[in-house]
Motif scaffolding. Sequence first.
Motif, short mmCIF file in Angstrom:
data_model
loop_
_atom_site.label_atom_id
_atom_site.label_comp_id
_atom_site.label_asym_id
_atom_site.label_seq_id
_atom_site.Cartn_x
_atom_site.Cartn_y
_atom_site.Cartn_z
N ILE A 95 0.88 -1.17 0.00
CA ILE A 95 0.00 0.00 0.00
C ILE A 95 0.91 1.23 0.00
O ILE A 95 1.88 1.26 0.77
N ASN A 132 9.11 -5.65 10.28
CA ASN A 132 7.88 -5.05 9.74
C ASN A 132 6.69 -5.36 10.66
O ASN A 132 5.80 -6.15 10.34
N ASN A 137 1.43 -7.56 12.49
CA ASN A 137 0.18 -7.35 13.25
C ASN A 137 -1.04 -7.54 12.36
O ASN A 137 -2.03 -8.16 12.76
C1 LIG Z 1 1.37 -3.88 5.94
C2 LIG Z 1 0.28 -3.21 5.13
C3 LIG Z 1 -0.10 -4.07 3.95
C4 LIG Z 1 -0.96 -3.08 6.04
O1 LIG Z 1 -1.98 -2.45 5.32
P1 LIG Z 1 -2.73 -1.17 5.92
O2 LIG Z 1 -3.79 -0.78 4.98
O3 LIG Z 1 -1.72 -0.15 6.26
O4 LIG Z 1 -3.30 -1.80 7.27
P2 LIG Z 1 -4.74 -1.63 7.91
O5 LIG Z 1 -5.14 -0.20 7.96
O6 LIG Z 1 -5.66 -2.57 7.24
O7 LIG Z 1 -4.42 -2.08 9.39
C5 LIG Z 1 -4.31 -3.42 9.70
C6 LIG Z 1 -3.72 -3.63 11.07
O8 LIG Z 1 -2.36 -3.22 11.04
C7 LIG Z 1 -1.97 -2.85 12.34
N1 LIG Z 1 -1.58 -1.48 12.32
C8 LIG Z 1 -2.08 -0.49 11.57
N2 LIG Z 1 -1.48 0.64 11.84
C9 LIG Z 1 -0.56 0.37 12.80
C10 LIG Z 1 0.39 1.16 13.48
N3 LIG Z 1 0.54 2.47 13.26
N4 LIG Z 1 1.18 0.55 14.40
C11 LIG Z 1 1.04 -0.78 14.65
N5 LIG Z 1 0.15 -1.56 14.01
C12 LIG Z 1 -0.64 -0.98 13.10
C13 LIG Z 1 -3.15 -3.08 13.20
O9 LIG Z 1 -3.14 -4.38 13.70
C14 LIG Z 1 -4.27 -2.89 12.23
O10 LIG Z 1 -5.42 -3.44 12.71
P3 LIG Z 1 -6.49 -2.58 13.55
O11 LIG Z 1 -6.01 -1.15 13.62
O12 LIG Z 1 -7.74 -2.73 12.74
O13 LIG Z 1 -6.51 -3.27 14.86
C15 LIG Z 1 0.70 -1.79 4.66
O14 LIG Z 1 1.01 -1.01 5.77
C16 LIG Z 1 1.86 -1.78 3.67
O15 LIG Z 1 1.66 -1.91 2.47
N6 LIG Z 1 3.10 -1.57 4.16
C17 LIG Z 1 4.26 -1.41 3.32
C18 LIG Z 1 4.55 -2.59 2.43
C19 LIG Z 1 4.62 -3.88 3.20
O16 LIG Z 1 5.05 -3.92 4.33
N7 LIG Z 1 4.15 -4.96 2.56
C20 LIG Z 1 4.14 -6.27 3.15
C21 LIG Z 1 5.46 -6.92 3.01
S1 LIG Z 1 5.42 -8.59 3.62
#
Ligand SMILES: CC(C)(COP(=O)(O)OP(=O)(O)OC[C@H]1O[C@@H](n2cnc3c(N)ncnc32)[C@H](O)[C@@H]1OP(=O)(O)O)[C@@H](O)C(=O)NCCC(=O)NCCS
Length: 177
Positions: A95, A132, A137
């Motif tokens: 994302i 990560n 999480n």
């Molecule tokens: C990891 C990723 C896919 C998560 O997607 P997202 O749209 O940001 O996540 P969501 O908004 O759906 O949140 C999902 C959960 O993440 C965790 N989360 C979200 N923001 C967080 C923060 N600031 N700190 C800790 N945990 C967090 C929580 O568990 C959250 O669940 P909840 O808030 O509903 O309890 C996204 O952040 C991303 O693309 N990161 C960069 C690329 C990456 O890491 N890809 C995966 C490689 S394996």
Amino acid sequence: MMLKKHEQTENYLIRRGVPGDAHGIIECMQSVMDEKIYLVSEYYLLTERGEQERLKSRDDLTLVCELNGKIVGVTTIQRGMYKKNRHTASLGIAIKKEFRHMNIGTGMIKEAISWSKEQGIEKINLEVFSSNVNAINTYRKLGFEYEGVRKRQFMIGNRYTDDVLMTYFTSNMEGSN
Ligand SMILES: CC(C)(COP(=O)(O)OP(=O)(O)OC[C@H]1O[C@@H](n2cnc3c(N)ncnc32)[C@H](O)[C@@H]1OP(=O)(O)O)[C@@H](O)C(=O)NCCC(=O)NCCS
């Protein structure tokens, strides 16, 4: 297809990617690769033409998240290509930075899981850097289990990072030994 409203009253749409999305997908993936701390590859290896061809595959799934006409998230499910692992698939997700923590990732993974179930995929694997925490999480919350760790598998900057293997079973698999 899922149409969701997020906090800032903009609508985002999670849908299957089509060849016309190739440019937006590459741009989204490259922006996350440029951050250098989440994905193994630092360069998207397919050209736009190559990406268009990849998107025609019916065996695999590419989901995109579209917001205000732009692709802000990409999720892929790549099915095992051999008879021995066709019941498995690998999940990848990215994302764009400004659009994280809006539930887009959660929505995309849920959609990817339900597509996998429909296809008879029984086990969805992924690999994630131990550093990560947000991603781990997210996966845990959605029901992924830890499967193993490959220690000091990657070097990010000057620090070693473990490769965490996680998996989601879509069914009770019978006949395992
Ligand atoms: C990891 C990723 C896919 C998560 O997607 P997202 O749209 O940001 O996540 P969501 O908004 O759906 O949140 C999902 C959960 O993440 C965790 N989360 C979200 N923001 C967080 C923060 N600031 N700190 C800790 N945990 C967090 C929580 O568990 C959250 O669940 P909840 O808030 O509903 O309890 C996204 O952040 C991303 O693309 N990161 C960069 C690329 C990456 O890491 N890809 C995966 C490689 S394996």
